[in-house]
Design an enzyme around this catalytic site. Sequence first.
Site, mmCIF file in Angstrom:
data_model
loop_
_atom_site.group_PDB
_atom_site.id
_atom_site.type_symbol
_atom_site.label_atom_id
_atom_site.label_comp_id
_atom_site.label_asym_id
_atom_site.label_seq_id
_atom_site.Cartn_x
_atom_site.Cartn_y
_atom_site.Cartn_z
ATOM 1 N N SER A 139 2.583 24.668 56.675
ATOM 2 C CA SER A 139 4.088 24.553 56.559
ATOM 3 C C SER A 139 4.293 23.718 55.441
ATOM 4 O O SER A 139 3.635 22.981 55.169
ATOM 5 C CB SER A 139 4.258 24.257 58.003
ATOM 6 O OG SER A 139 5.333 23.191 57.783
ATOM 7 N N SER A 140 5.632 23.884 55.119
ATOM 8 C CA SER A 140 5.973 23.205 53.957
ATOM 9 C C SER A 140 6.095 21.660 54.286
ATOM 10 O O SER A 140 6.436 20.838 53.235
ATOM 11 C CB SER A 140 7.374 23.648 53.317
ATOM 12 O OG SER A 140 8.287 23.491 54.268
ATOM 13 N N CYS A 141 6.030 21.375 55.429
ATOM 14 C CA CYS A 141 6.402 19.881 56.076
ATOM 15 C C CYS A 141 4.842 19.169 55.652
ATOM 16 O O CYS A 141 4.937 17.896 55.693
ATOM 17 C CB CYS A 141 6.492 19.562 57.343
ATOM 18 S SG CYS A 141 5.220 20.169 58.329
ATOM 19 N N TYR B 65 1.971 16.854 63.183
ATOM 20 C CA TYR B 65 1.717 18.106 63.102
ATOM 21 C C TYR B 65 1.427 18.291 61.390
ATOM 22 O O TYR B 65 0.317 18.923 60.927
ATOM 23 C CB TYR B 65 3.115 18.944 63.060
ATOM 24 C CG TYR B 65 3.125 20.224 62.736
ATOM 25 C CD1 TYR B 65 2.359 21.277 63.407
ATOM 26 C CD2 TYR B 65 3.562 20.738 61.444
ATOM 27 C CE1 TYR B 65 2.466 22.495 63.186
ATOM 28 C CE2 TYR B 65 3.504 22.185 61.003
ATOM 29 C CZ TYR B 65 2.988 22.942 61.756
ATOM 30 O OH TYR B 65 2.983 24.165 61.530
ATOM 31 N N LYS C 8 -2.247 19.913 59.759
ATOM 32 C CA LYS C 8 -2.087 20.945 58.648
ATOM 33 C C LYS C 8 -2.750 20.533 57.311
ATOM 34 O O LYS C 8 -3.520 21.418 56.803
ATOM 35 C CB LYS C 8 -0.701 21.491 58.504
ATOM 36 C CG LYS C 8 -0.166 22.435 59.687
ATOM 37 C CD LYS C 8 -0.925 23.442 59.838
ATOM 38 C CE LYS C 8 -0.258 24.145 61.000
ATOM 39 N NZ LYS C 8 -1.169 25.487 61.235
ATOM 40 N N HIS D 89 13.443 25.825 65.862
ATOM 41 C CA HIS D 89 13.912 25.530 64.744
ATOM 42 C C HIS D 89 15.419 25.696 64.451
ATOM 43 O O HIS D 89 15.955 26.350 65.358
ATOM 44 C CB HIS D 89 13.325 26.184 63.547
ATOM 45 C CG HIS D 89 11.664 25.416 63.287
ATOM 46 N ND1 HIS D 89 10.636 26.267 63.959
ATOM 47 C CD2 HIS D 89 11.342 24.428 62.751
ATOM 48 C CE1 HIS D 89 9.640 25.443 63.416
ATOM 49 N NE2 HIS D 89 10.272 24.114 62.729
HETATM 50 P P1 GDP Z 1 12.661 20.663 60.235
HETATM 51 O O1 GDP Z 1 12.919 21.626 59.153
HETATM 52 O O2 GDP Z 1 11.262 20.431 60.398
HETATM 53 O O3 GDP Z 1 13.775 19.541 59.996
HETATM 54 O O4 GDP Z 1 13.224 21.548 61.423
HETATM 55 P P2 GDP Z 1 14.370 22.058 62.200
HETATM 56 O O5 GDP Z 1 14.495 23.394 61.794
HETATM 57 O O6 GDP Z 1 14.337 21.715 63.714
HETATM 58 O O7 GDP Z 1 15.698 21.264 61.398
HETATM 59 C C1 GDP Z 1 16.246 21.547 60.434
HETATM 60 C C2 GDP Z 1 17.451 20.734 60.172
HETATM 61 O O8 GDP Z 1 18.436 21.582 60.832
HETATM 62 C C3 GDP Z 1 17.554 19.241 60.805
HETATM 63 O O9 GDP Z 1 18.567 18.713 59.843
HETATM 64 C C4 GDP Z 1 18.248 19.470 62.013
HETATM 65 O O10 GDP Z 1 18.818 18.181 62.505
HETATM 66 C C5 GDP Z 1 19.272 20.583 61.848
HETATM 67 N N1 GDP Z 1 19.744 21.099 63.013
HETATM 68 C C6 GDP Z 1 21.126 21.440 63.303
HETATM 69 N N2 GDP Z 1 21.317 21.832 64.503
HETATM 70 C C7 GDP Z 1 20.182 22.218 65.126
HETATM 71 C C8 GDP Z 1 19.931 22.751 66.204
HETATM 72 O O11 GDP Z 1 20.363 23.215 67.043
HETATM 73 N N3 GDP Z 1 18.246 22.907 66.322
HETATM 74 C C9 GDP Z 1 17.498 22.234 65.491
HETATM 75 N N4 GDP Z 1 16.215 22.357 65.734
HETATM 76 N N5 GDP Z 1 17.907 21.553 64.079
HETATM 77 C C10 GDP Z 1 19.070 21.659 63.936
#
Ligand code: GDP
Length: 320
Positions: free
Chosen positions: A108-110, A137, A141, A180
Amino acid sequence: MNKQAKIYIAGHQGMVGSAIVRQLQAAGFSNLVVRTRAELNLVDQAAVDAFMQQERPAFVFLAAARVGGILANNSYPADFIYQNLMIQTNLVHSALQAGVERLLFLGSSCIYPKFAPQPMTEDALLTGLLEPTNEPYAIAKIAGIKLCEAYHRQHGVRYFSAMPTNLYGPNDNFDLQSSHVLPALLRKFHEAKINGIGKVEVWGSGRPRREFLHVDDAAAACLHLMQLSDAELDAAFFQPEGTSLVNVGCGEDVAIGELTELIGAVVGFAGEIVYDADKPDGTPRKLLDVSKLRSLGWEPSIGLREGVEATYRWYLEQFG
Ligand code: GDP
């Protein structure tokens, strides 16, 4: 990879693994090996060994992992590091013992540093500190990438890694606590619309930027990589001064705020959007540099709006 080659897809019930299975089937590969979680516990080395010895696949797509969004990663750090370390270590080691020729490990890109220069090239790996919300995580990876590299160096096997950006599509996780952002927002907007709720809550500031790729595109990229010639693979992944990984993305990102607007429009939600600043933003930006993948002859074909529309149709069929 000829059409009769035995191919094992680890994690075939997940979003990525199931997309790889669909692509392989569509391309006419007929000798696919899969096991459900109930049939094979990938955390159990003896079970994985016995399975690999019995099946002896020639190719492995390692798409099995414990995955989740920002909240799940924050809440279950031990599960994320333990299960991922175990799954990948067991599979890579057993693959070697069973004579697997090629293995593609999905990350993953993280894995890249929180403040890596954008867009992030493959050689940004291990140049800085990670985003704390998903460090366990990411460390697992990174270990997986290094595992494949070490097995190549010591044993000559072609085990290499692909790092997809944020993926979405059929079989995604729509559970609001562990998903996500893209599936979470699809669901939140859909439920608000059908229940006549005038307000949807979005986490964080809306300012972080993310790159999104439809999982069918990611799976197509994985098939493309696995089908490169030995010479192409060696030049791209197994040079002493090179890196054994490749980014899989589209090379463009959007602000979470823009994504929110797009999903609201696709779902047809007309109400108010509220940003919850008590929830974490995570890393400010993670855009992949995809020039290596492009140079290997692959480009995505599904645009974000088109992909979100298709995913919403799938969601309605499943849950509507
Ligand atoms: P990340 O890419 O590892 O940070 O994973 P996420 O996809 O969970 O979050 C991406 C971004 O979307 C972060 O800044 C979250 O705070 C934002 N975000 C906004 N609303 C939501 C939500 O309902 N669920 C999740 N998972 N992220 C949200």
